[in-house]
Write a protein that holds these residues in place. Structure first.
Motif, PDB file in Angstrom:
ATOM      1  N   SER A 225       0.819  -1.212   0.000  1.00 25.44           N
ATOM      2  CA  SER A 225       0.000   0.000   0.000  1.00 25.44           C
ATOM      3  C   SER A 225       0.853   1.261   0.000  1.00 25.44           C
ATOM      4  O   SER A 225       1.955   1.289   0.559  1.00 25.44           O
ATOM      5  N   PHE A 226       0.311   2.298  -0.615  1.00 22.37           N
ATOM      6  CA  PHE A 226       0.903   3.628  -0.557  1.00 22.37           C
ATOM      7  C   PHE A 226      -0.221   4.645  -0.594  1.00 22.37           C
ATOM      8  O   PHE A 226      -1.353   4.337  -1.000  1.00 22.37           O
ATOM      9  N   GLY A 227       0.063   5.863  -0.113  1.00 22.39           N
ATOM     10  CA  GLY A 227      -1.001   6.858  -0.094  1.00 22.39           C
ATOM     11  C   GLY A 227      -0.562   8.170   0.504  1.00 22.39           C
ATOM     12  O   GLY A 227       0.631   8.444   0.684  1.00 22.39           O
ATOM     13  N   ILE A 228      -1.561   8.975   0.842  1.00 18.20           N
ATOM     14  CA  ILE A 228      -1.339  10.307   1.396  1.00 18.20           C
ATOM     15  C   ILE A 228      -2.254  10.498   2.593  1.00 18.20           C
ATOM     16  O   ILE A 228      -3.450  10.198   2.526  1.00 18.20           O
ATOM     17  N   ASP A 229      -1.699  10.974   3.692  1.00 20.76           N
ATOM     18  CA  ASP A 229      -2.477  11.348   4.869  1.00 20.76           C
ATOM     19  C   ASP A 229      -2.672  12.858   4.820  1.00 20.76           C
ATOM     20  O   ASP A 229      -1.701  13.619   4.819  1.00 20.76           O
ATOM     21  N   VAL A 230      -3.909  13.284   4.761  1.00 15.10           N
ATOM     22  CA  VAL A 230      -4.216  14.708   4.635  1.00 15.10           C
ATOM     23  C   VAL A 230      -4.334  15.374   5.997  1.00 15.10           C
ATOM     24  O   VAL A 230      -3.847  16.485   6.209  1.00 15.10           O
ATOM     25  N   MET A 231      -4.976  14.717   6.968  1.00 20.34           N
ATOM     26  CA  MET A 231      -5.205  15.305   8.282  1.00 20.34           C
ATOM     27  C   MET A 231      -3.900  15.557   9.032  1.00 20.34           C
ATOM     28  O   MET A 231      -3.735  16.582   9.690  1.00 20.34           O
ATOM     29  N   ARG A 232      -2.994  14.591   8.965  1.00 26.18           N
ATOM     30  CA  ARG A 232      -1.653  14.744   9.532  1.00 26.18           C
ATOM     31  C   ARG A 232      -0.680  14.523   8.388  1.00 26.18           C
ATOM     32  O   ARG A 232      -0.259  13.384   8.145  1.00 26.18           O
ATOM     33  N   PRO A 233      -0.348  15.594   7.665  1.00 21.51           N
ATOM     34  CA  PRO A 233       0.325  15.485   6.369  1.00 21.51           C
ATOM     35  C   PRO A 233       1.510  14.520   6.349  1.00 21.51           C
ATOM     36  O   PRO A 233       2.468  14.657   7.119  1.00 21.51           O
ATOM     37  N   ALA A 234       1.399  13.525   5.479  1.00 17.81           N
ATOM     38  CA  ALA A 234       2.466  12.545   5.338  1.00 17.81           C
ATOM     39  C   ALA A 234       2.274  11.778   4.038  1.00 17.81           C
ATOM     40  O   ALA A 234       1.144  11.564   3.585  1.00 17.81           O
ATOM     41  N   LEU A 235       3.377  11.382   3.465  1.00 22.08           N
ATOM     42  CA  LEU A 235       3.380  10.489   2.320  1.00 22.08           C
ATOM     43  C   LEU A 235       3.622   9.089   2.850  1.00 22.08           C
ATOM     44  O   LEU A 235       4.518   8.868   3.675  1.00 22.08           O
ATOM     45  N   LYS A 236       2.840   8.120   2.404  1.00 21.46           N
ATOM     46  CA  LYS A 236       2.936   6.749   2.902  1.00 21.46           C
ATOM     47  C   LYS A 236       3.406   5.838   1.772  1.00 21.46           C
ATOM     48  O   LYS A 236       2.749   5.757   0.720  1.00 21.46           O
ATOM     49  N   LEU A 237       4.536   5.166   2.011  1.00 16.29           N
ATOM     50  CA  LEU A 237       5.187   4.395   0.962  1.00 16.29           C
ATOM     51  C   LEU A 237       5.374   2.934   1.365  1.00 16.29           C
ATOM     52  O   LEU A 237       5.575   2.635   2.549  1.00 16.29           O
ATOM     53  N   PRO A 238       5.333   2.015   0.391  1.00 16.21           N
ATOM     54  CA  PRO A 238       5.556   0.595   0.702  1.00 16.21           C
ATOM     55  C   PRO A 238       6.912   0.386   1.365  1.00 16.21           C
ATOM     56  O   PRO A 238       7.925   0.941   0.932  1.00 16.21           O
ATOM     57  N   GLY A 239       6.929  -0.395   2.419  1.00 13.97           N
ATOM     58  CA  GLY A 239       8.179  -0.684   3.105  1.00 13.97           C
ATOM     59  C   GLY A 239       8.645   0.446   3.998  1.00 13.97           C
ATOM     60  O   GLY A 239       8.877   0.261   5.193  1.00 13.97           O
ATOM     61  N   ILE A 240       8.775   1.617   3.456  1.00 17.84           N
ATOM     62  CA  ILE A 240       9.305   2.768   4.193  1.00 17.84           C
ATOM     63  C   ILE A 240       8.332   3.245   5.253  1.00 17.84           C
ATOM     64  O   ILE A 240       8.711   3.595   6.371  1.00 17.84           O
TER      65      ILE A 240
END
Length: 252
Positions: A225-240
């Motif tokens: 999975s990967f994505g974006i958190d808008v409420m608590r700004p963050a980029l979400k990346l596989p593994g990382i």
């Protein structure tokens, strides 16, 4: 033929994108892959309340990088419960090497997971914890795949945690993007997000999408999975995992 080559190139590019994070973690030695499991750190992190001085009921959810090379891809999650006035904690989790896989046993709630330090995801205390502990125990006992374990795409240890969370009203936990298997939905393709703040569509844990206030937007491709958190700004990346603000610890 050209169309086929374009599809193959696209598939290779997609796999490279999904695997870049795990490969980087392994190449940079950020995940321990040496050492026998019996010699790795399993000590307490000192996060959980001491039962000797804290009588109230407690429910906590922890995550830690998985053992060995699996830690480059995902995390292992467990639930710790302590009833009011109890002198110990009971851990609820799925272990791949056990049959049935569900294990609910007395143990240290916040110990390292074979060399990986734990992260607190949720912390329920007092009456809120006391109300959900019996329901957590019942959901763990009713887990529908206690005899089956698949690392990818599920059902696995994180599928179990997501199952319990969805089965217990008022028990809401934002699970990390690296919790492979959390998107495996039993008996359907549509369910509430584990945080209770949105919904997700998942095709057997191998592909899908999640839209929720707490999780943000997550795309699941081939179980990663990967994505974006808008409420608590963050980029979400596989593994990382998260790049940005840390996830909020759910409290109750």
């Amino acid at each position: 033929m050209k169309m086929l080559l374009r599809w193959l190139h696209s598939l290779v590019a997609l796999l490279a994108l999904l695997l870049a994070g795990p490969v980087w973690l392994l190449a940079s030695n950020q995940v321990a892959t040496d050492g026998h499991w019996s010699s790795l750190d399993r000590s307490s992190a000192g996060i959980a309340p001491d039962p000797a001085v804290n009588a109230e009921a407690v429910v906590q959810v922890y995550s830690a990088r998985a053992y060995n090379w699996r830690g480059a891809f995902g995390e292992h999650i467990w639930i710790a419960t302590k009833t009011e006035n109890a002198d110990s904690y009971r851990l609820h989790q799925v272990l791949s090497w056990r049959r049935p896989t569900v294990v609910s046993s007395i143990d240290t709630p916040d110990r390292a997971w074979f060399g990986s330090p734990p992260t607190l995801l949720a912390d329920y205390r007092g009456e809120a914890a006391a109300q959900i502990i019996p329901q957590i125990e019942a959901a763990a006992a009713d887990y529908p795949q206690a005899e089956l374990y698949r690392v990818w795409p599920g059902p696995n240890s994180n599928s179990f945690i997501a199952w319990v969370i969805r089965e217990v009203p008022g028990f809401e936990v934002t699970l990390p993007v690296t919790a492979i298997g959390k998107d495996y939905i039993f008996n359907g393709v549509f369910a509430a997000a584990p945080s209770g703040s949105g919904y997700q569509l998942s095709l057997g844990g191998g592909g899908g999408i999640m839209l929720a206030l707490e999780e943000g937007i997550e795309l699941n491709l081939l179980g990663l999975s990967f994505g974006i958190d808008v409420m608590r700004p963050a980029l979400k990346l596989p593994g990382i995992g998260r790049l940005g603000m840390p996830v909020k610890v759910t409290e109750g």
